[in-house]
Design a protein around this motif. Structure first.
Motif, PDB file in Angstrom:
ATOM      1  N   ILE A 127       0.839  -1.204   0.000  1.00 28.93           N
ATOM      2  CA  ILE A 127       0.000   0.000   0.000  1.00 28.93           C
ATOM      3  C   ILE A 127       0.870   1.247   0.000  1.00 28.93           C
ATOM      4  CG2 ILE A 127      -1.746   1.304   1.288  1.00 28.93           C
ATOM      5  CD1 ILE A 127      -2.728  -1.378   2.414  1.00 28.93           C
ATOM      6  N   LYS A 128       1.907   1.256   0.832  1.00 31.72           N
ATOM      7  CA  LYS A 128       2.787   2.419   0.901  1.00 31.72           C
ATOM      8  C   LYS A 128       3.534   2.607  -0.417  1.00 31.72           C
ATOM      9  CE  LYS A 128       4.827   1.124   4.782  1.00 31.72           C
ATOM     10  NZ  LYS A 128       5.708   1.168   5.978  1.00 31.72           N
ATOM     11  N   GLY A 164      -8.904   0.750  -8.745  1.00 31.91           N
ATOM     12  CA  GLY A 164      -8.610   0.045  -7.508  1.00 31.91           C
ATOM     13  C   GLY A 164      -9.783  -0.833  -7.110  1.00 31.91           C
ATOM     14  N   GLU A 165      -9.659  -1.475  -5.977  1.00 34.25           N
ATOM     15  CA  GLU A 165     -10.689  -2.401  -5.514  1.00 34.25           C
ATOM     16  C   GLU A 165     -10.587  -2.508  -3.991  1.00 34.25           C
ATOM     17  OE1 GLU A 165      -7.374  -3.937  -4.578  1.00 34.25           O
ATOM     18  OE2 GLU A 165      -7.682  -3.172  -6.608  1.00 34.25           O
ATOM     19  N   GLY A 189      -6.914  -0.948   4.187  1.00 31.13           N
ATOM     20  CA  GLY A 189      -5.809  -0.033   3.955  1.00 31.13           C
ATOM     21  C   GLY A 189      -5.805   0.498   2.535  1.00 31.13           C
ATOM     22  N   LYS A 190      -5.980  -0.384   1.560  1.00 29.91           N
ATOM     23  CA  LYS A 190      -6.013   0.045   0.167  1.00 29.91           C
ATOM     24  C   LYS A 190      -7.219   0.948  -0.086  1.00 29.91           C
ATOM     25  CE  LYS A 190      -4.948  -3.000  -3.091  1.00 29.91           C
ATOM     26  NZ  LYS A 190      -4.966  -4.272  -3.843  1.00 29.91           N
ATOM     27  N   LYS A 191      -8.335   0.596   0.512  1.00 30.88           N
ATOM     28  CA  LYS A 191      -9.561   1.377   0.316  1.00 30.88           C
ATOM     29  C   LYS A 191      -9.369   2.830   0.739  1.00 30.88           C
ATOM     30  CE  LYS A 191     -12.869   0.451   3.206  1.00 30.88           C
ATOM     31  NZ  LYS A 191     -13.937  -0.326   3.864  1.00 30.88           N
ATOM     32  N   LYS A 192      -8.757   3.025   1.886  1.00 31.32           N
ATOM     33  CA  LYS A 192      -8.548   4.395   2.369  1.00 31.32           C
ATOM     34  C   LYS A 192      -7.423   5.092   1.600  1.00 31.32           C
ATOM     35  CE  LYS A 192     -10.782   5.835   4.997  1.00 31.32           C
ATOM     36  NZ  LYS A 192     -12.148   6.380   4.862  1.00 31.32           N
ATOM     37  N   MET A 193      -6.408   4.305   1.182  1.00 30.05           N
ATOM     38  CA  MET A 193      -5.327   4.882   0.389  1.00 30.05           C
ATOM     39  C   MET A 193      -5.851   5.400  -0.946  1.00 30.05           C
ATOM     40  SD  MET A 193      -3.181   4.163  -2.394  1.00 30.05           S
ATOM     41  CE  MET A 193      -3.051   2.387  -2.578  1.00 30.05           C
ATOM     42  N   TYR A 194      -6.806   4.673  -1.544  1.00 31.64           N
ATOM     43  CA  TYR A 194      -7.364   5.115  -2.824  1.00 31.64           C
ATOM     44  C   TYR A 194      -8.071   6.470  -2.687  1.00 31.64           C
ATOM     45  CZ  TYR A 194      -6.487   0.451  -4.782  1.00 31.64           C
ATOM     46  OH  TYR A 194      -5.902  -0.712  -5.224  1.00 31.64           O
ATOM     47  N   LYS A 229      -4.914  11.603  -8.724  1.00 26.71           N
ATOM     48  CA  LYS A 229      -5.075  10.777  -9.918  1.00 26.71           C
ATOM     49  C   LYS A 229      -6.559  10.548 -10.186  1.00 26.71           C
ATOM     50  CE  LYS A 229      -0.612  10.056 -10.392  1.00 26.71           C
ATOM     51  NZ  LYS A 229       0.170  10.578 -11.543  1.00 26.71           N
ATOM     52  N   ASN A 230      -6.862  10.163 -11.413  1.00 25.66           N
ATOM     53  CA  ASN A 230      -8.236   9.823 -11.787  1.00 25.66           C
ATOM     54  C   ASN A 230      -8.489   8.372 -11.377  1.00 25.66           C
ATOM     55  OD1 ASN A 230     -10.806   9.969 -12.968  1.00 25.66           O
ATOM     56  ND2 ASN A 230     -10.045   9.278 -14.956  1.00 25.66           N
ATOM     57  N   VAL A 231      -9.150   8.171 -10.237  1.00 23.43           N
ATOM     58  CA  VAL A 231      -9.281   6.844  -9.627  1.00 23.43           C
ATOM     59  C   VAL A 231     -10.731   6.368  -9.649  1.00 23.43           C
ATOM     60  CG1 VAL A 231      -8.993   5.511  -7.494  1.00 23.43           C
ATOM     61  CG2 VAL A 231      -7.284   7.223  -8.133  1.00 23.43           C
ATOM     62  N   HIS A 232     -10.901   5.104  -9.981  1.00 20.82           N
ATOM     63  CA  HIS A 232     -12.204   4.433  -9.880  1.00 20.82           C
ATOM     64  C   HIS A 232     -12.023   3.217  -8.975  1.00 20.82           C
ATOM     65  CE1 HIS A 232     -16.161   2.917 -11.250  1.00 20.82           C
ATOM     66  NE2 HIS A 232     -15.600   1.728 -11.090  1.00 20.82           N
ATOM     67  N   VAL A 233     -12.848   3.106  -7.949  1.00 21.53           N
ATOM     68  CA  VAL A 233     -12.734   1.995  -7.007  1.00 21.53           C
ATOM     69  C   VAL A 233     -13.917   1.050  -7.169  1.00 21.53           C
ATOM     70  CG1 VAL A 233     -12.592   1.325  -4.581  1.00 21.53           C
ATOM     71  CG2 VAL A 233     -11.454   3.404  -5.358  1.00 21.53           C
ATOM     72  N   MET A 234     -13.612  -0.220  -7.404  1.00 18.04           N
ATOM     73  CA  MET A 234     -14.645  -1.245  -7.486  1.00 18.04           C
ATOM     74  C   MET A 234     -14.936  -1.771  -6.078  1.00 18.04           C
ATOM     75  SD  MET A 234     -13.554  -3.416 -10.888  1.00 18.04           S
ATOM     76  CE  MET A 234     -15.223  -4.089 -11.126  1.00 18.04           C
ATOM     77  N   GLN A 235     -16.218  -1.826  -5.729  1.00 22.19           N
ATOM     78  CA  GLN A 235     -16.630  -2.294  -4.410  1.00 22.19           C
ATOM     79  C   GLN A 235     -16.762  -3.816  -4.432  1.00 22.19           C
ATOM     80  OE1 GLN A 235     -16.757  -0.138  -1.899  1.00 22.19           O
ATOM     81  NE2 GLN A 235     -16.261   1.519  -3.327  1.00 22.19           N
TER      82      GLN A 235
END
Length: 383
Positions: free
Chosen positions: A80-81, A103-104, A109-114, A121-127
């Motif tokens: 993550i870091k 992201g996903e 940790g990854k969820k909050k980092m995204y 950045k232009n980020v899209h997170v899949m739930q």
């Protein structure tokens, strides 16, 4: 061992990541859209069908961790870091050129980092649902696949046709089938190649962007390894202990685990990890409704985020049998809580099959290299 007998194309796959830096710039200059990905749950077929180039983003080095720790807590997973560090420093060309980063929610940790990455950045997170078997989770993931399709279409100003998505499914199925066939060459005894060479191909092929050419190269590679083996070439000692590696994503600096195994008289015959057998074990049903078929296939990946994670247990059981392994080594990254806790179940599973098992915790530094080798050498010695 006869190193000269190794197929020459292995070097091409090993160098693919660096060469890919130049290739991705050429593609960008030609007007191609680039999508950066972090996880094997991300359905690449959607990006391919949209005419975009999917690429795995740099996250296997400690190079940018110090910069990331100016924002993120130190006691956080190194993956993550590293991911966030490359985003804020622009030291990863793939991330720098990405028009969209997907992201996903595979861990908190990854969820909050995204969220933080989304500021730059232009980020899209899949739930991602945390279960694979109930109808509600399956429906949620299907809708997430459709939501990703709509985001890609909106961001890139394209319409993904049924013909395009079916074509993308077909070519990715071919890639997965070839990678699976390549992995299964190591069912032979002795295996035709060392696990370190297998890892070079598994990782390097992610950075070859001409999919038809990549599949052609994979076919040639498989045929060359088979031909050499049939002609009596043996690159692995017959007495090498056959090891399965499982656990967290493995590449870059964590290859120190593989090196320790193989310098201690073992050979990694199969990787259950994300850069290995797990993402190629299943193909997409080409006769079903495309997006439902995509959702169904990707949701079956056995990651420790799933509860229960029976698909991982079933795959490990099958791989131990098919590859006739002498032992299992699990690599867990520091602060990866889901894999660390799941170690309890994996240990019990291996004990039930009388398969020696060890779990090692590590990070992206090299300070524990000697300790890893000592522990893994002792593990192999006791077999």
């Amino acid at each position: 061992m006869n190193d000269n007998a190794l197929p020459v194309d292995f070097d091409g796959f090993a160098d693919a990541r660096k060469q890919g830096f130049l290739d991705i710039k050429k593609l960008k200059d030609a007007g191609k859209k680039v999508v950066g990905m972090y996880c094997t749950y991300t359905p690449e077929e959607i990006f391919i069908a949209a005419g975009a180039v999917p690429v795995g983003i740099c996250a296997f080095s400690d190079e940018t961790i110090a910069e990331a720790e100016k924002v993120l807590p130190r006691n956080l997973c190194p993956l993550i870091k590293s991911s966030y560090g490359f985003a804020v420093t622009d030291k990863c060309p793939y991330l720098y050129f990405a028009d969209l980063v997907v992201g996903e929610t595979t861990c908190d940790g990854k969820k909050k980092m995204y969220e933080l990455m989304g500021e730059i950045k232009n980020v899209h997170v899949m739930q991602l649902p945390q279960s694979q078997f109930d109808e509600a989770s399956q429906e949620l993931w299907y809708k997430e696949v459709l939501r990703l399709k709509e985001r890609v279409e909106a961001d890139f100003g394209v319409t993904i046709t049924d013909e395009a998505i079916k074509s993308a499914i077909k070519i990715k199925n071919e890639t997965r089938s070839l990678l699976k066939e390549f992995a299964e060459l190591s069912m032979l005894n002795p295996p035709p190649i060392m696990g370190s060479e297998q890892l070079k191909l598994n990782y390097g092929q992610l950075f070859k962007f001409d999919l038809e050419e990549k599949n052609k190269e994979l076919r040639q590679m498989i045929d060359k390894v088979k031909m050499d083996y049939d002609n009596g070439v043996r690159n692995v000692p017959e007495n090498a202990k056959r090891i399965l590696v499982t656990g967290c994503p493995l590449a870059g600096v964590t290859e120190k685990v593989v090196k320790a195994i193989e310098e201690s008289g073992g050979v990694v015959v199969v990787y259950e990890n994300c850069i290995g057998y797990k993402p190629v074990a299943l193909n997409i049903d080409e006769n079903a409704e495309p997006y439902r078929a995509i959702a169904d296939r990707y949701l079956q990946i056995g990651c420790s985020v799933m509860s229960p994670n029976t698909n991982r247990y079933d795959l490990l059981t099958q791989l131990c049998k098919d590859f006739k392994v002498d032992g299992v080594v699990e690599m867990v990254l520091t602060a990866c809580h889901t894999y660390a806790i799941e170690t309890v179940e994996i240990r019990k599973l291996m004990q039930s099959h009388d398969v020696p098992f060890i779990s090692v915790e590590t990070d992206y530094s090299t300070s524990d290299t000697a300790q890893l080798k000592t522990r893994l050498a002792a593990f192999l010695e006791m077999m």
